[in-house]
Scaffold this motif. Structure first.
Motif, short mmCIF file in Angstrom:
data_model
loop_
_atom_site.label_atom_id
_atom_site.label_comp_id
_atom_site.label_asym_id
_atom_site.label_seq_id
_atom_site.Cartn_x
_atom_site.Cartn_y
_atom_site.Cartn_z
N ARG A 170 40.50 41.10 34.52
CA ARG A 170 39.47 42.23 34.89
C ARG A 170 39.68 42.76 33.64
NH1 ARG A 170 39.44 45.58 39.70
NH2 ARG A 170 41.01 47.21 38.04
N ASP A 171 40.94 43.63 33.52
CA ASP A 171 40.79 45.37 32.33
C ASP A 171 41.13 44.82 31.32
OD1 ASP A 171 40.72 45.82 35.14
OD2 ASP A 171 43.05 46.31 35.37
N GLU A 172 41.62 44.45 30.23
CA GLU A 172 42.56 43.74 28.81
C GLU A 172 41.07 42.50 28.80
OE1 GLU A 172 46.26 42.34 29.08
OE2 GLU A 172 47.07 44.35 30.83
N ILE A 173 40.95 41.80 29.31
CA ILE A 173 39.31 40.32 29.00
C ILE A 173 38.14 40.95 29.30
CG2 ILE A 173 39.37 38.09 28.96
CD1 ILE A 173 41.95 38.05 28.64
N LEU A 174 37.68 40.60 30.57
CA LEU A 174 36.50 41.01 30.90
C LEU A 174 35.67 42.37 30.74
CD1 LEU A 174 37.43 39.14 34.17
CD2 LEU A 174 35.71 37.96 32.16
N ARG B 268 43.66 30.14 37.46
CA ARG B 268 44.77 31.39 39.03
C ARG B 268 43.77 32.66 38.78
NH1 ARG B 268 49.61 29.50 41.44
NH2 ARG B 268 48.30 28.31 43.14
N PRO B 269 43.83 33.61 37.34
CA PRO B 269 43.93 35.28 37.64
C PRO B 269 42.34 35.19 37.37
CG PRO B 269 45.21 33.84 35.84
CD PRO B 269 45.02 32.72 36.34
N HIS B 270 41.17 33.79 36.80
CA HIS B 270 40.21 33.36 36.64
C HIS B 270 39.42 33.61 37.55
CE1 HIS B 270 40.70 31.22 32.48
NE2 HIS B 270 41.26 32.65 32.32
N ARG C 18 40.57 36.93 43.52
CA ARG C 18 39.27 37.83 44.16
C ARG C 18 38.54 39.19 43.70
NH1 ARG C 18 40.63 38.65 49.26
NH2 ARG C 18 39.80 36.78 50.42
N VAL C 19 39.73 39.83 43.00
CA VAL C 19 39.39 41.39 41.94
C VAL C 19 38.14 40.38 40.93
CG1 VAL C 19 41.10 41.23 40.20
CG2 VAL C 19 39.77 43.14 40.67
N VAL C 20 38.48 39.32 40.23
CA VAL C 20 37.33 39.88 39.33
C VAL C 20 36.60 38.69 39.69
CG1 VAL C 20 37.65 37.35 37.53
CG2 VAL C 20 39.54 38.23 37.82
N ASP D 168 35.30 39.41 42.47
CA ASP D 168 33.86 40.59 43.16
C ASP D 168 33.62 41.61 41.59
OD1 ASP D 168 35.08 40.61 45.50
OD2 ASP D 168 36.26 42.39 45.88
N PHE D 169 34.37 42.16 40.64
CA PHE D 169 34.26 42.65 39.66
C PHE D 169 32.61 41.75 38.44
CE2 PHE D 169 34.51 42.55 34.52
CZ PHE D 169 33.87 43.96 33.99
N LEU D 170 33.36 40.76 38.13
CA LEU D 170 31.72 40.35 37.91
C LEU D 170 30.41 40.03 38.37
CD1 LEU D 170 33.63 36.56 36.63
CD2 LEU D 170 32.59 38.39 34.84
N GLN D 171 30.60 39.60 39.52
CA GLN D 171 29.53 39.96 40.75
C GLN D 171 28.75 41.39 40.63
OE1 GLN D 171 30.30 39.65 45.10
NE2 GLN D 171 27.87 38.61 45.19
N GLN D 172 29.80 42.32 40.84
CA GLN D 172 29.31 43.89 40.65
C GLN D 172 28.44 44.09 38.99
OE1 GLN D 172 32.59 45.94 41.45
NE2 GLN D 172 32.55 45.85 43.29
N SER D 173 29.33 43.30 37.67
CA SER D 173 28.88 43.39 36.98
C SER D 173 27.56 42.69 36.40
CB SER D 173 29.68 43.54 35.80
OG SER D 173 30.83 44.12 36.37
N GLY D 174 27.18 41.71 37.74
CA GLY D 174 25.83 41.24 37.68
C GLY D 174 26.01 39.90 36.30
N VAL D 175 27.11 39.23 36.44
CA VAL D 175 27.53 38.31 35.59
C VAL D 175 27.67 37.01 36.19
CG1 VAL D 175 29.16 37.10 34.51
CG2 VAL D 175 29.18 39.97 33.70
N ASP D 176 26.66 35.92 35.75
CA ASP D 176 26.27 34.86 36.33
C ASP D 176 27.43 33.76 35.33
OD1 ASP D 176 23.60 34.87 37.78
OD2 ASP D 176 21.95 34.74 36.27
#
Length: 117
Positions: free
Chosen positions: A27-31, A54-56, A59-61, A63-71
């Motif tokens: 999340r922090d270094e790539i997304l 697994r990293p992809h 849950r933190v990923v 949640d982040f993608l959903q909050q960022s509006g990423v489909d």
């Protein structure tokens, strides 16, 4: 390990992943700095495709993608044949094998992979 997102007209910088990639690091270094800004440049029709590593799927990923509006494309497990990144990995492999002399260390390999392909 290296990471890159790409589409027909957009490409993120190549990112050298050092050590173990966790959901937080993904999340922090790539997304956050690379993938999401590129998706935003592509416009509202952009859809993100990753795999079931697994990293992809942490849950933190999610949640982040959903909050960022990423489909995001839902992806079946063990479906390498459907993933267009495999074509890019093949191209990178050919580039490395055709380089003479071969890369002398990991840093030299990373620099070589930065070039156009």
């Amino acid at each position: 390990m290296v990471w890159r997102a790409f589409s027909l007209h957009h490409r993120t910088p190549l990112f050298h992943v050092q050590g173990n990639l966790t959901g937080l690091r993904y999340r922090d270094e790539i997304l956050r700095p690379l993938a999401v800004p590129t998706l935003q440049q592509m416009g509202p029709q952009a859809v993100y495709q990753d795999d079931n590593a697994r990293p992809h799927r942490a849950r933190v990923v999610n949640d982040f993608l959903q909050q960022s509006g990423v489909d995001r494309i839902e992806w079946p497990a063990c479906s390498r044949d459907l993933n267009p990144i495999e074509n890019l990995w093949d191209e990178l492999d050919r580039k490395v094998r055709s380089n003479l002399p071969p890369p002398r260390d990991v840093q030299h390999l990373y620099q070589m992979l930065q070039g156009p392909f």
